[in-house]
Design a protein around this motif. Structure first.
Motif, PDB file in Angstrom:
ATOM      1  N   ALA A  85      86.332  34.382  29.719  1.00 30.83           N
ATOM      2  CA  ALA A  85      87.252  33.404  29.095  1.00 30.83           C
ATOM      3  C   ALA A  85      88.209  32.822  30.130  1.00 30.83           C
ATOM      4  O   ALA A  85      88.590  31.652  30.046  1.00 30.83           O
ATOM      5  CB  ALA A  85      88.050  34.076  27.972  1.00 30.83           C
ATOM      6  N   GLY A  86      88.574  33.645  31.127  1.00 26.30           N
ATOM      7  CA  GLY A  86      89.580  33.206  32.101  1.00 26.30           C
ATOM      8  C   GLY A  86      88.969  32.467  33.282  1.00 26.30           C
ATOM      9  O   GLY A  86      88.895  31.238  33.295  1.00 26.30           O
ATOM     10  N   ALA A  87      88.551  33.245  34.301  1.00 27.20           N
ATOM     11  CA  ALA A  87      88.085  32.609  35.550  1.00 27.20           C
ATOM     12  C   ALA A  87      86.979  31.593  35.280  1.00 27.20           C
ATOM     13  O   ALA A  87      86.997  30.490  35.835  1.00 27.20           O
ATOM     14  CB  ALA A  87      87.580  33.689  36.510  1.00 27.20           C
ATOM     15  N   HIS A  88      86.028  31.965  34.416  1.00 26.36           N
ATOM     16  CA  HIS A  88      84.861  31.096  34.260  1.00 26.36           C
ATOM     17  C   HIS A  88      85.124  29.888  33.369  1.00 26.36           C
ATOM     18  O   HIS A  88      85.144  28.754  33.822  1.00 26.36           O
ATOM     19  CB  HIS A  88      83.686  31.940  33.727  1.00 26.36           C
ATOM     20  N   ARG A  89      85.369  30.154  32.074  1.00 23.81           N
ATOM     21  CA  ARG A  89      85.408  29.014  31.138  1.00 23.81           C
ATOM     22  C   ARG A  89      86.704  28.203  31.224  1.00 23.81           C
ATOM     23  O   ARG A  89      86.690  26.992  31.013  1.00 23.81           O
ATOM     24  CB  ARG A  89      85.183  29.514  29.706  1.00 23.81           C
ATOM     25  N   LEU A  90      87.829  28.897  31.495  1.00 27.16           N
ATOM     26  CA  LEU A  90      89.099  28.155  31.569  1.00 27.16           C
ATOM     27  C   LEU A  90      89.295  27.541  32.954  1.00 27.16           C
ATOM     28  O   LEU A  90      89.380  26.319  33.099  1.00 27.16           O
ATOM     29  CB  LEU A  90      90.274  29.083  31.237  1.00 27.16           C
ATOM     30  N   TRP A  91      89.349  28.381  33.991  1.00 27.19           N
ATOM     31  CA  TRP A  91      89.782  27.865  35.294  1.00 27.19           C
ATOM     32  C   TRP A  91      88.665  27.180  36.069  1.00 27.19           C
ATOM     33  O   TRP A  91      88.893  26.119  36.638  1.00 27.19           O
ATOM     34  CB  TRP A  91      90.439  28.971  36.111  1.00 27.19           C
ATOM     35  N   ALA A  92      87.461  27.775  36.126  1.00 25.64           N
ATOM     36  CA  ALA A  92      86.406  27.129  36.936  1.00 25.64           C
ATOM     37  C   ALA A  92      85.901  25.862  36.259  1.00 25.64           C
ATOM     38  O   ALA A  92      85.699  24.851  36.920  1.00 25.64           O
ATOM     39  CB  ALA A  92      85.254  28.100  37.180  1.00 25.64           C
ATOM     40  N   HIS A  93      85.716  25.914  34.939  1.00 32.67           N
ATOM     41  CA  HIS A  93      85.093  24.770  34.259  1.00 32.67           C
ATOM     42  C   HIS A  93      86.047  23.918  33.444  1.00 32.67           C
ATOM     43  O   HIS A  93      85.650  22.838  32.988  1.00 32.67           O
ATOM     44  CB  HIS A  93      83.954  25.244  33.344  1.00 32.67           C
ATOM     45  N   ARG A  94      87.245  24.373  33.211  1.00 31.42           N
ATOM     46  CA  ARG A  94      88.193  23.584  32.401  1.00 31.42           C
ATOM     47  C   ARG A  94      87.560  23.173  31.065  1.00 31.42           C
ATOM     48  O   ARG A  94      87.717  22.038  30.628  1.00 31.42           O
ATOM     49  CB  ARG A  94      88.638  22.327  33.168  1.00 31.42           C
ATOM     50  N   ASN A 116      88.096  38.839  43.368  1.00 32.51           N
ATOM     51  CA  ASN A 116      88.788  37.795  44.140  1.00 32.51           C
ATOM     52  C   ASN A 116      89.769  37.054  43.229  1.00 32.51           C
ATOM     53  O   ASN A 116      89.628  37.071  42.009  1.00 32.51           O
ATOM     54  CB  ASN A 116      87.828  36.810  44.809  1.00 32.51           C
ATOM     55  N   ASP A 117      90.733  36.374  43.857  1.00 37.14           N
ATOM     56  CA  ASP A 117      91.737  35.705  43.022  1.00 37.14           C
ATOM     57  C   ASP A 117      91.122  34.498  42.303  1.00 37.14           C
ATOM     58  O   ASP A 117      90.006  34.070  42.623  1.00 37.14           O
ATOM     59  CB  ASP A 117      92.976  35.328  43.852  1.00 37.14           C
ATOM     60  N   ILE A 118      91.864  33.974  41.333  1.00 40.50           N
ATOM     61  CA  ILE A 118      91.303  32.932  40.466  1.00 40.50           C
ATOM     62  C   ILE A 118      90.903  31.685  41.262  1.00 40.50           C
ATOM     63  O   ILE A 118      89.853  31.086  41.009  1.00 40.50           O
ATOM     64  CB  ILE A 118      92.323  32.554  39.364  1.00 40.50           C
ATOM     65  N   VAL A 119      91.725  31.318  42.252  1.00 43.00           N
ATOM     66  CA  VAL A 119      91.419  30.110  43.026  1.00 43.00           C
ATOM     67  C   VAL A 119      90.107  30.302  43.791  1.00 43.00           C
ATOM     68  O   VAL A 119      89.202  29.456  43.740  1.00 43.00           O
ATOM     69  CB  VAL A 119      92.574  29.763  43.996  1.00 43.00           C
ATOM     70  N   GLU A 120      89.981  31.440  44.454  1.00 46.18           N
ATOM     71  CA  GLU A 120      88.764  31.697  45.236  1.00 46.18           C
ATOM     72  C   GLU A 120      87.540  31.817  44.328  1.00 46.18           C
ATOM     73  O   GLU A 120      86.479  31.264  44.603  1.00 46.18           O
ATOM     74  CB  GLU A 120      88.962  32.976  46.069  1.00 46.18           C
ATOM     75  N   TRP A 121      87.712  32.544  43.225  1.00 39.93           N
ATOM     76  CA  TRP A 121      86.593  32.734  42.288  1.00 39.93           C
ATOM     77  C   TRP A 121      86.124  31.369  41.777  1.00 39.93           C
ATOM     78  O   TRP A 121      84.930  31.064  41.782  1.00 39.93           O
ATOM     79  CB  TRP A 121      87.059  33.603  41.113  1.00 39.93           C
ATOM     80  N   SER A 122      87.074  30.547  41.351  1.00 41.08           N
ATOM     81  CA  SER A 122      86.717  29.256  40.744  1.00 41.08           C
ATOM     82  C   SER A 122      86.154  28.297  41.782  1.00 41.08           C
ATOM     83  O   SER A 122      85.226  27.539  41.496  1.00 41.08           O
ATOM     84  CB  SER A 122      87.946  28.619  40.082  1.00 41.08           C
ATOM     85  N   ARG A 123      86.693  28.339  42.998  1.00 39.22           N
ATOM     86  CA  ARG A 123      86.191  27.464  44.065  1.00 39.22           C
ATOM     87  C   ARG A 123      84.741  27.822  44.383  1.00 39.22           C
ATOM     88  O   ARG A 123      83.875  26.942  44.462  1.00 39.22           O
ATOM     89  CB  ARG A 123      87.079  27.648  45.295  1.00 39.22           C
ATOM     90  N   ASP A 124      84.462  29.125  44.535  1.00 39.03           N
ATOM     91  CA  ASP A 124      83.072  29.540  44.787  1.00 39.03           C
ATOM     92  C   ASP A 124      82.180  29.142  43.607  1.00 39.03           C
ATOM     93  O   ASP A 124      81.032  28.744  43.795  1.00 39.03           O
ATOM     94  CB  ASP A 124      82.995  31.064  44.989  1.00 39.03           C
ATOM     95  N   HIS A 125      82.717  29.269  42.397  1.00 40.96           N
ATOM     96  CA  HIS A 125      81.879  28.978  41.237  1.00 40.96           C
ATOM     97  C   HIS A 125      81.617  27.476  41.086  1.00 40.96           C
ATOM     98  O   HIS A 125      80.513  27.079  40.707  1.00 40.96           O
ATOM     99  CB  HIS A 125      82.506  29.543  39.962  1.00 40.96           C
ATOM    100  N   ARG A 126      82.581  26.663  41.408  1.00 40.94           N
ATOM    101  CA  ARG A 126      82.347  25.214  41.385  1.00 40.94           C
ATOM    102  C   ARG A 126      81.299  24.841  42.435  1.00 40.94           C
ATOM    103  O   ARG A 126      80.437  23.996  42.198  1.00 40.94           O
ATOM    104  CB  ARG A 126      83.663  24.456  41.614  1.00 40.94           C
ATOM    105  N   ASP A 169      87.471  19.571  44.723  1.00 41.15           N
ATOM    106  CA  ASP A 169      88.893  19.444  44.403  1.00 41.15           C
ATOM    107  C   ASP A 169      89.350  20.697  43.654  1.00 41.15           C
ATOM    108  O   ASP A 169      88.846  20.996  42.570  1.00 41.15           O
ATOM    109  CB  ASP A 169      89.080  18.195  43.537  1.00 41.15           C
ATOM    110  N   VAL A 170      90.272  21.454  44.262  1.00 41.17           N
ATOM    111  CA  VAL A 170      90.817  22.619  43.558  1.00 41.17           C
ATOM    112  C   VAL A 170      92.315  22.446  43.329  1.00 41.17           C
ATOM    113  O   VAL A 170      93.032  23.421  43.087  1.00 41.17           O
ATOM    114  CB  VAL A 170      90.525  23.954  44.300  1.00 41.17           C
ATOM    115  N   SER A 171      92.770  21.200  43.383  1.00 44.06           N
ATOM    116  CA  SER A 171      94.215  20.954  43.260  1.00 44.06           C
ATOM    117  C   SER A 171      94.740  21.405  41.892  1.00 44.06           C
ATOM    118  O   SER A 171      95.883  21.840  41.779  1.00 44.06           O
ATOM    119  CB  SER A 171      94.522  19.474  43.487  1.00 44.06           C
ATOM    120  N   ASP A 172      93.890  21.317  40.867  1.00 45.42           N
ATOM    121  CA  ASP A 172      94.322  21.757  39.528  1.00 45.42           C
ATOM    122  C   ASP A 172      94.624  23.249  39.523  1.00 45.42           C
ATOM    123  O   ASP A 172      95.535  23.708  38.819  1.00 45.42           O
ATOM    124  CB  ASP A 172      93.247  21.425  38.475  1.00 45.42           C
ATOM    125  N   LEU A 173      93.886  24.025  40.334  1.00 41.73           N
ATOM    126  CA  LEU A 173      94.095  25.480  40.358  1.00 41.73           C
ATOM    127  C   LEU A 173      95.359  25.826  41.130  1.00 41.73           C
ATOM    128  O   LEU A 173      96.152  26.668  40.694  1.00 41.73           O
ATOM    129  CB  LEU A 173      92.886  26.170  40.995  1.00 41.73           C
TER     130      LEU A 173
END
Ligand code: ST9
Ligand code: ZN
Length: 333
Positions: A85-94, A116-126, A169-173
Protein backbone atom coordinates in the motif's frame (compact mmCIF):
# COMPACT_ATOMS: atom_id res chain seq x y z
CA UNK A 1 -20.00 0.74 -16.16
CA UNK A 2 -17.57 2.33 -13.67
CA UNK A 3 -15.66 0.00 -11.37
CA UNK A 4 -16.75 0.26 -7.76
CA UNK A 5 -14.66 2.04 -5.15
CA UNK A 6 -12.56 4.24 -7.46
CA UNK A 7 -12.79 8.00 -7.68
CA UNK A 8 -10.83 8.19 -10.93
CA UNK A 9 -11.77 5.86 -13.77
CA UNK A 10 -9.06 5.70 -16.42
CA UNK A 11 -10.35 5.04 -19.90
CA UNK A 12 -7.29 5.23 -22.12
CA UNK A 13 -4.12 3.23 -22.32
CA UNK A 14 -2.17 6.44 -22.62
CA UNK A 15 -2.52 7.40 -19.00
CA UNK A 16 1.11 6.52 -18.36
CA UNK A 17 3.07 7.16 -15.19
CA UNK A 18 4.24 10.74 -14.85
CA UNK A 19 7.83 9.65 -15.26
CA UNK A 20 7.36 8.30 -18.74
CA UNK A 21 10.15 9.43 -21.00
CA UNK A 22 11.48 7.95 -24.22
CA UNK A 23 13.95 5.14 -23.62
CA UNK A 24 17.42 6.38 -24.41
CA UNK A 25 20.76 4.90 -25.27
CA UNK A 26 23.36 7.09 -23.61
CA UNK A 27 26.89 7.63 -24.87
CA UNK A 28 27.97 6.15 -21.55
CA UNK A 29 26.31 2.83 -22.26
CA UNK A 30 26.01 2.68 -26.06
CA UNK A 31 27.35 -0.55 -27.53
CA UNK A 32 28.62 -1.82 -24.18
CA UNK A 33 28.42 -5.51 -23.38
CA UNK A 34 27.22 -6.45 -19.91
CA UNK A 35 29.99 -5.10 -17.63
CA UNK A 36 31.65 -7.62 -15.30
CA UNK A 37 29.66 -7.96 -12.09
CA UNK A 38 31.27 -6.21 -9.14
CA UNK A 39 30.27 -8.13 -6.03
CA UNK A 40 29.50 -6.04 -2.96
CA UNK A 41 30.95 -8.25 -0.22
CA UNK A 42 29.34 -6.17 2.54
CA UNK A 43 25.92 -7.21 1.22
CA UNK A 44 26.95 -10.85 0.71
CA UNK A 45 28.14 -11.06 4.33
CA UNK A 46 24.96 -9.33 5.52
CA UNK A 47 22.75 -11.80 3.63
CA UNK A 48 24.74 -14.83 4.85
CA UNK A 49 24.42 -13.57 8.42
CA UNK A 50 20.69 -12.84 7.99
CA UNK A 51 19.90 -16.30 6.60
CA UNK A 52 21.98 -18.00 9.29
CA UNK A 53 20.13 -16.06 11.99
CA UNK A 54 16.90 -16.99 10.25
CA UNK A 55 17.70 -20.69 10.80
CA UNK A 56 18.05 -19.94 14.53
CA UNK A 57 14.64 -18.20 14.33
CA UNK A 58 13.09 -21.26 12.67
CA UNK A 59 14.52 -23.51 15.39
CA UNK A 60 13.21 -21.26 18.20
CA UNK A 61 9.78 -20.73 16.64
CA UNK A 62 7.96 -23.81 18.13
CA UNK A 63 9.17 -22.91 21.64
CA UNK A 64 8.03 -19.27 21.55
CA UNK A 65 5.10 -17.78 23.50
CA UNK A 66 1.83 -18.00 21.48
CA UNK A 67 1.54 -14.20 21.68
CA UNK A 68 4.93 -13.99 19.95
CA UNK A 69 3.49 -16.05 17.08
CA UNK A 70 0.56 -13.63 16.80
CA UNK A 71 2.97 -10.71 17.00
CA UNK A 72 4.89 -12.16 14.02
CA UNK A 73 1.69 -12.35 11.96
CA UNK A 74 0.79 -8.76 12.85
CA UNK A 75 4.31 -7.59 12.00
CA UNK A 76 4.24 -9.48 8.70
CA UNK A 77 1.00 -7.69 7.76
CA UNK A 78 2.40 -4.27 8.72
CA UNK A 79 5.64 -5.03 6.88
CA UNK A 80 3.70 -6.17 3.79
CA UNK A 81 1.34 -3.18 3.78
CA UNK A 82 4.30 -0.80 4.07
CA UNK A 83 5.53 -2.19 0.75
CA UNK A 84 2.26 -2.89 -1.08
CA UNK A 85 0.00 0.00 0.00
CA UNK A 86 2.88 2.36 0.80
CA UNK A 87 6.06 2.14 -1.27
CA UNK A 88 4.42 0.46 -4.24
CA UNK A 89 0.89 1.70 -4.81
CA UNK A 90 1.12 5.11 -3.12
CA UNK A 91 4.66 6.39 -3.60
CA UNK A 92 6.05 4.56 -6.65
CA UNK A 93 2.87 4.63 -8.73
CA UNK A 94 0.79 7.44 -7.22
CA UNK A 95 -2.27 5.29 -7.80
CA UNK A 96 -4.10 7.10 -4.98
CA UNK A 97 -3.57 10.01 -2.60
CA UNK A 98 -3.19 9.74 1.18
CA UNK A 99 -3.46 12.27 3.99
CA UNK A 100 -0.52 12.97 6.32
CA UNK A 101 -1.46 10.55 9.17
CA UNK A 102 -1.77 7.70 6.68
CA UNK A 103 1.50 8.60 5.01
CA UNK A 104 3.23 8.58 8.41
CA UNK A 105 1.71 5.21 9.28
CA UNK A 106 2.69 3.73 5.90
CA UNK A 107 6.22 5.15 6.20
CA UNK A 108 6.51 3.48 9.62
CA UNK A 109 5.37 0.16 8.11
CA UNK A 110 7.73 0.65 5.16
CA UNK A 111 10.67 1.25 7.53
CA UNK A 112 9.73 -1.95 9.37
CA UNK A 113 10.14 -3.74 6.02
CA UNK A 114 13.79 -2.61 5.62
CA UNK A 115 13.81 -2.57 1.81
CA UNK A 116 15.67 0.74 1.36
CA UNK A 117 14.09 4.12 1.96
CA UNK A 118 10.93 5.15 0.13
CA UNK A 119 12.71 7.42 -2.35
CA UNK A 120 15.23 4.75 -3.34
CA UNK A 121 12.62 1.99 -3.43
CA UNK A 122 10.27 4.04 -5.61
CA UNK A 123 13.04 5.29 -7.90
CA UNK A 124 14.23 1.73 -8.55
CA UNK A 125 10.65 0.62 -9.06
CA UNK A 126 9.87 3.38 -11.55
CA UNK A 127 13.03 2.37 -13.42
CA UNK A 128 11.84 -1.26 -13.31
CA UNK A 129 8.56 -0.33 -15.02
CA UNK A 130 9.98 2.17 -17.46
CA UNK A 131 12.91 0.02 -18.60
CA UNK A 132 11.41 -3.37 -17.78
CA UNK A 133 13.71 -6.30 -18.56
CA UNK A 134 16.46 -4.20 -20.11
CA UNK A 135 19.79 -3.16 -18.58
CA UNK A 136 18.07 -0.07 -17.18
CA UNK A 137 15.89 -2.32 -14.98
CA UNK A 138 17.62 -2.77 -11.57
CA UNK A 139 16.39 -6.39 -11.31
CA UNK A 140 16.25 -7.28 -14.99
CA UNK A 141 14.65 -10.76 -15.08
CA UNK A 142 16.41 -11.53 -18.37
CA UNK A 143 19.57 -11.97 -16.28
CA UNK A 144 18.07 -15.06 -14.65
CA UNK A 145 16.04 -16.08 -11.63
CA UNK A 146 18.72 -15.51 -8.99
CA UNK A 147 19.68 -12.06 -10.27
CA UNK A 148 16.03 -10.92 -10.39
CA UNK A 149 15.30 -12.44 -6.99
CA UNK A 150 18.19 -11.21 -4.82
CA UNK A 151 21.39 -11.24 -6.87
CA UNK A 152 20.85 -7.62 -7.94
CA UNK A 153 21.28 -6.55 -4.30
CA UNK A 154 24.69 -8.23 -4.08
CA UNK A 155 26.43 -6.45 -6.99
CA UNK A 156 26.93 -2.88 -8.22
CA UNK A 157 24.16 -1.69 -10.51
CA UNK A 158 24.49 -1.79 -14.29
CA UNK A 159 25.54 1.68 -15.55
CA UNK A 160 22.25 1.92 -17.48
CA UNK A 161 20.27 1.79 -14.23
CA UNK A 162 21.97 4.97 -13.07
CA UNK A 163 22.17 6.69 -16.46
CA UNK A 164 18.55 6.07 -17.40
CA UNK A 165 17.36 6.36 -13.84
CA UNK A 166 18.64 9.93 -13.81
CA UNK A 167 15.99 10.77 -16.40
CA UNK A 168 13.20 9.78 -14.05
CA UNK A 169 11.41 12.47 -12.09
CA UNK A 170 11.38 11.79 -8.34
CA UNK A 171 10.70 15.37 -7.30
CA UNK A 172 7.28 14.36 -5.93
CA UNK A 173 9.00 11.96 -3.50
CA UNK A 174 11.62 14.45 -2.35
CA UNK A 175 8.86 17.03 -1.87
CA UNK A 176 6.95 14.74 0.49
CA UNK A 177 8.24 15.64 3.99
CA UNK A 178 7.48 12.12 5.22
CA UNK A 179 9.80 10.62 2.58
CA UNK A 180 12.58 13.14 3.04
CA UNK A 181 12.51 12.77 6.84
CA UNK A 182 12.67 8.98 6.50
CA UNK A 183 15.53 9.22 3.97
CA UNK A 184 17.56 11.60 6.16
CA UNK A 185 17.44 9.39 9.29
CA UNK A 186 17.02 6.05 7.52
CA UNK A 187 19.93 4.12 9.04
CA UNK A 188 18.83 4.89 12.62
CA UNK A 189 15.15 4.46 11.93
CA UNK A 190 15.46 1.17 10.08
CA UNK A 191 17.38 -0.72 12.78
CA UNK A 192 15.14 0.62 15.53
CA UNK A 193 11.95 -0.19 13.60
CA UNK A 194 12.83 -3.45 11.81
CA UNK A 195 14.65 -5.14 14.71
CA UNK A 196 14.37 -3.02 17.90
CA UNK A 197 10.60 -2.52 18.00
CA UNK A 198 9.72 -6.18 17.12
CA UNK A 199 12.09 -7.40 19.88
CA UNK A 200 11.05 -4.95 22.61
CA UNK A 201 7.28 -5.53 22.49
CA UNK A 202 7.28 -9.30 23.28
CA UNK A 203 10.10 -8.88 25.81
CA UNK A 204 8.36 -6.05 27.68
CA UNK A 205 4.69 -7.08 27.47
CA UNK A 206 4.70 -10.87 27.86
CA UNK A 207 8.20 -11.69 29.04
CA UNK A 208 9.51 -13.36 25.89
CA UNK A 209 13.28 -13.69 25.89
CA UNK A 210 14.93 -10.93 23.85
CA UNK A 211 17.00 -13.57 22.00
CA UNK A 212 13.87 -15.42 20.86
CA UNK A 213 11.92 -12.25 20.04
CA UNK A 214 14.81 -10.86 18.00
CA UNK A 215 15.28 -14.03 15.96
CA UNK A 216 11.59 -14.68 15.35
CA UNK A 217 9.81 -11.30 15.19
CA UNK A 218 12.86 -9.48 13.81
CA UNK A 219 14.99 -11.74 11.65
CA UNK A 220 12.62 -14.57 10.63
CA UNK A 221 9.67 -12.30 9.82
CA UNK A 222 11.94 -9.90 7.90
CA UNK A 223 13.64 -12.64 5.86
CA UNK A 224 10.36 -14.29 4.88
CA UNK A 225 8.91 -10.91 3.86
CA UNK A 226 12.02 -10.19 1.78
CA UNK A 227 11.76 -13.46 -0.12
CA UNK A 228 8.05 -13.02 -0.76
CA UNK A 229 8.71 -9.52 -2.10
CA UNK A 230 11.59 -10.74 -4.23
CA UNK A 231 9.29 -13.44 -5.70
CA UNK A 232 7.35 -10.64 -7.40
CA UNK A 233 10.53 -9.81 -9.32
CA UNK A 234 11.54 -13.43 -10.02
CA UNK A 235 8.61 -15.89 -9.91
CA UNK A 236 6.01 -13.37 -11.18
CA UNK A 237 8.25 -12.61 -14.16
CA UNK A 238 8.52 -16.29 -15.08
CA UNK A 239 5.71 -18.69 -14.18
CA UNK A 240 2.04 -17.95 -14.78
CA UNK A 241 -0.42 -16.81 -17.40
CA UNK A 242 -0.72 -13.57 -19.38
CA UNK A 243 -4.37 -12.58 -19.83
CA UNK A 244 -3.60 -8.93 -20.60
CA UNK A 245 -0.43 -8.93 -22.70
CA UNK A 246 1.30 -12.06 -23.92
CA UNK A 247 4.18 -10.03 -25.38
CA UNK A 248 5.70 -9.15 -22.00
CA UNK A 249 7.26 -11.44 -19.38
CA UNK A 250 5.36 -10.48 -16.18
CA UNK A 251 2.68 -13.05 -15.35
CA UNK A 252 -0.28 -13.63 -13.06
CA UNK A 253 0.76 -15.91 -10.20
CA UNK A 254 -1.73 -16.62 -7.46
CA UNK A 255 0.83 -18.06 -5.02
CA UNK A 256 2.83 -14.85 -5.14
CA UNK A 257 -0.39 -12.82 -4.81
CA UNK A 258 -1.23 -14.82 -1.68
CA UNK A 259 2.09 -14.20 0.08
CA UNK A 260 2.31 -10.63 -1.16
CA UNK A 261 -1.25 -9.79 0.00
CA UNK A 262 -2.49 -8.98 -3.51
CA UNK A 263 0.60 -8.15 -5.55
CA UNK A 264 1.07 -11.20 -7.79
CA UNK A 265 -1.22 -10.11 -10.61
CA UNK A 266 1.85 -8.87 -12.35
CA UNK A 267 0.81 -9.17 -16.00
CA UNK A 268 -2.11 -6.84 -15.27
CA UNK A 269 0.07 -4.55 -13.19
CA UNK A 270 2.70 -4.06 -15.92
CA UNK A 271 -0.02 -3.28 -18.45
CA UNK A 272 -1.94 -0.90 -16.14
CA UNK A 273 0.56 0.33 -13.52
CA UNK A 274 -1.74 3.11 -12.28
CA UNK A 275 -4.52 0.88 -11.08
CA UNK A 276 -4.65 1.15 -7.27
CA UNK A 277 -5.73 -2.50 -6.91
CA UNK A 278 -2.87 -3.82 -9.14
CA UNK A 279 -5.37 -6.33 -10.52
CA UNK A 280 -8.46 -6.45 -12.71
CA UNK A 281 -10.57 -7.37 -9.69
CA UNK A 282 -10.84 -5.13 -6.68
CA UNK A 283 -11.01 -7.35 -3.63
CA UNK A 284 -10.49 -10.83 -5.14
CA UNK A 285 -7.65 -12.03 -3.07
CA UNK A 286 -6.33 -8.55 -2.49
CA UNK A 287 -6.07 -7.61 1.23
CA UNK A 288 -4.08 -4.51 0.27
CA UNK A 289 -7.01 -3.15 -1.74
CA UNK A 290 -9.37 -3.83 1.17
CA UNK A 291 -7.00 -1.89 3.43
CA UNK A 292 -6.84 1.08 1.01
CA UNK A 293 -10.63 1.06 0.63
CA UNK A 294 -11.00 1.07 4.42
CA UNK A 295 -8.75 4.12 4.61
CA UNK A 296 -10.86 5.77 1.89
CA UNK A 297 -14.02 5.01 3.89
CA UNK A 298 -12.63 6.89 6.89
CA UNK A 299 -11.55 9.81 4.70
CA UNK A 300 -7.80 9.18 4.77
CA UNK A 301 -7.44 8.23 1.12
CA UNK A 302 -8.75 9.87 -2.07
CA UNK A 303 -8.27 9.78 -5.84
CA UNK A 304 -8.02 6.02 -6.22
CA UNK A 305 -7.37 5.26 -9.90
CA UNK A 306 -9.00 2.25 -11.54
CA UNK A 307 -9.08 1.16 -15.17
CA UNK A 308 -12.48 1.00 -16.83
CA UNK A 309 -13.93 -2.46 -17.55
CA UNK A 310 -14.19 -1.57 -21.23
CA UNK A 311 -10.56 -0.70 -21.54
CA UNK A 312 -9.38 -3.84 -19.76
CA UNK A 313 -11.70 -5.96 -21.91
CA UNK A 314 -10.43 -4.37 -25.13
CA UNK A 315 -6.82 -4.90 -24.09
CA UNK A 316 -7.46 -8.54 -23.22
CA UNK A 317 -8.98 -9.09 -26.65
CA UNK A 318 -6.10 -7.33 -28.39
CA UNK A 319 -3.00 -8.67 -26.65
CA UNK A 320 -4.02 -11.26 -24.02
CA UNK A 321 -3.18 -14.96 -24.22
CA UNK A 322 -6.84 -15.97 -23.93
CA UNK A 323 -6.65 -17.19 -20.33
CA UNK A 324 -8.87 -15.92 -17.55
CA UNK A 325 -7.49 -13.19 -15.36
CA UNK A 326 -7.55 -14.31 -11.78
CA UNK A 327 -3.96 -15.07 -11.09
CA UNK A 328 -4.50 -18.78 -11.55
CA UNK A 329 -2.09 -20.94 -13.42
CA UNK A 330 -3.95 -21.45 -16.71
CA UNK A 331 -7.46 -22.10 -17.78
CA UNK A 332 -9.06 -21.19 -21.05
CA UNK A 333 -12.02 -18.82 -21.24
C1 ST9 B 1 15.19 -4.83 -0.98
C2 ST9 B 1 14.47 -4.09 -2.04
O1 ST9 B 1 14.96 -5.95 -0.70
C3 ST9 B 1 13.41 -4.96 -2.65
C4 ST9 B 1 12.66 -4.22 -3.69
C5 ST9 B 1 11.74 -5.13 -4.38
C6 ST9 B 1 10.85 -4.47 -5.35
C7 ST9 B 1 9.73 -5.37 -5.72
C8 ST9 B 1 8.74 -4.72 -6.57
C9 ST9 B 1 7.52 -5.54 -6.74
C10 ST9 B 1 6.24 -4.76 -6.58
C11 ST9 B 1 5.36 -5.05 -5.36
C12 ST9 B 1 5.89 -5.79 -4.27
C13 ST9 B 1 4.99 -6.30 -3.21
C14 ST9 B 1 5.60 -6.96 -2.15
C15 ST9 B 1 4.86 -7.53 -1.02
C16 ST9 B 1 5.48 -7.84 0.17
C17 ST9 B 1 4.91 -8.79 1.07
C18 ST9 B 1 5.67 -9.06 2.35
N1 ST9 B 1 17.59 5.76 -10.63
O2 ST9 B 1 22.09 1.88 -5.31
P1 ST9 B 1 23.42 2.54 -5.37
C19 ST9 B 1 22.26 6.47 -8.61
S1 ST9 B 1 16.42 -3.95 -0.13
C20 ST9 B 1 18.37 6.87 -10.57
O3 ST9 B 1 24.20 2.62 -4.10
P2 ST9 B 1 25.51 0.83 -6.42
C21 ST9 B 1 21.93 7.42 -7.47
O4 ST9 B 1 22.57 8.66 -7.72
C22 ST9 B 1 17.04 -5.07 1.02
N2 ST9 B 1 19.58 6.90 -10.00
O5 ST9 B 1 24.28 1.84 -6.54
C23 ST9 B 1 22.53 6.72 -6.28
O6 ST9 B 1 22.86 7.59 -5.22
P3 ST9 B 1 21.73 8.11 -4.20
C24 ST9 B 1 17.92 -4.40 2.03
C25 ST9 B 1 20.01 5.78 -9.45
O7 ST9 B 1 26.69 1.52 -5.85
C26 ST9 B 1 23.81 6.14 -6.89
O8 ST9 B 1 23.44 5.77 -8.23
N3 ST9 B 1 18.89 -3.52 1.43
C27 ST9 B 1 19.26 4.60 -9.44
O9 ST9 B 1 25.66 0.21 -7.76
C28 ST9 B 1 24.33 4.93 -6.13
O10 ST9 B 1 23.22 4.00 -5.98
C29 ST9 B 1 20.04 -3.94 0.91
O11 ST9 B 1 20.34 -5.10 0.90
C30 ST9 B 1 17.99 4.62 -10.07
N4 ST9 B 1 17.19 3.53 -10.13
O12 ST9 B 1 25.04 -0.24 -5.33
C31 ST9 B 1 20.92 -2.84 0.33
N5 ST9 B 1 19.94 3.65 -8.79
O13 ST9 B 1 20.89 6.94 -3.77
C32 ST9 B 1 20.86 -3.01 -1.10
C33 ST9 B 1 21.09 4.22 -8.41
O14 ST9 B 1 22.49 8.73 -3.09
N6 ST9 B 1 21.47 -1.99 -1.89
N7 ST9 B 1 21.16 5.50 -8.81
O15 ST9 B 1 20.89 9.08 -4.98
C34 ST9 B 1 22.78 -1.69 -2.05
O16 ST9 B 1 23.62 -2.01 -1.23
C35 ST9 B 1 23.15 -1.00 -3.32
O17 ST9 B 1 22.03 -0.36 -3.88
C36 ST9 B 1 23.75 -1.99 -4.38
C37 ST9 B 1 24.08 -1.21 -5.65
C38 ST9 B 1 24.99 -2.66 -3.85
C39 ST9 B 1 22.70 -3.07 -4.76
ZN1 ZN C 1 4.75 -1.53 -9.89
Amino acid sequence: MAPRNAEIVCTTDDDEIKNEVEPVVTAETHGQKLPPMRIVWRNVIWMVWLHSACIIGLYLFPFAHPLTWLWCVALYMMNALGITAGAHRLWAHRSYKAKLPTRILLAFFQTLAFQNDIVEWSRDHRAHHKYSETDGDPHNAKRGFFFAHMGWLLVRKHPDVKAKGRLLDVSDLIADPVCSFQRRYYVWLVFATCFGFPTLVPWYFWGESAWTAFHIAGVLRYTIALHVTWCVNSVAHMWGNKPYDQNINPVENFFVAFGAIGEGYHNYHHVFPHDYTTSEFNWKFNPTSIFIDFLAAIGQVTDRKKMSYDMVFRRKQRTGDGTAGFGHLTWKK
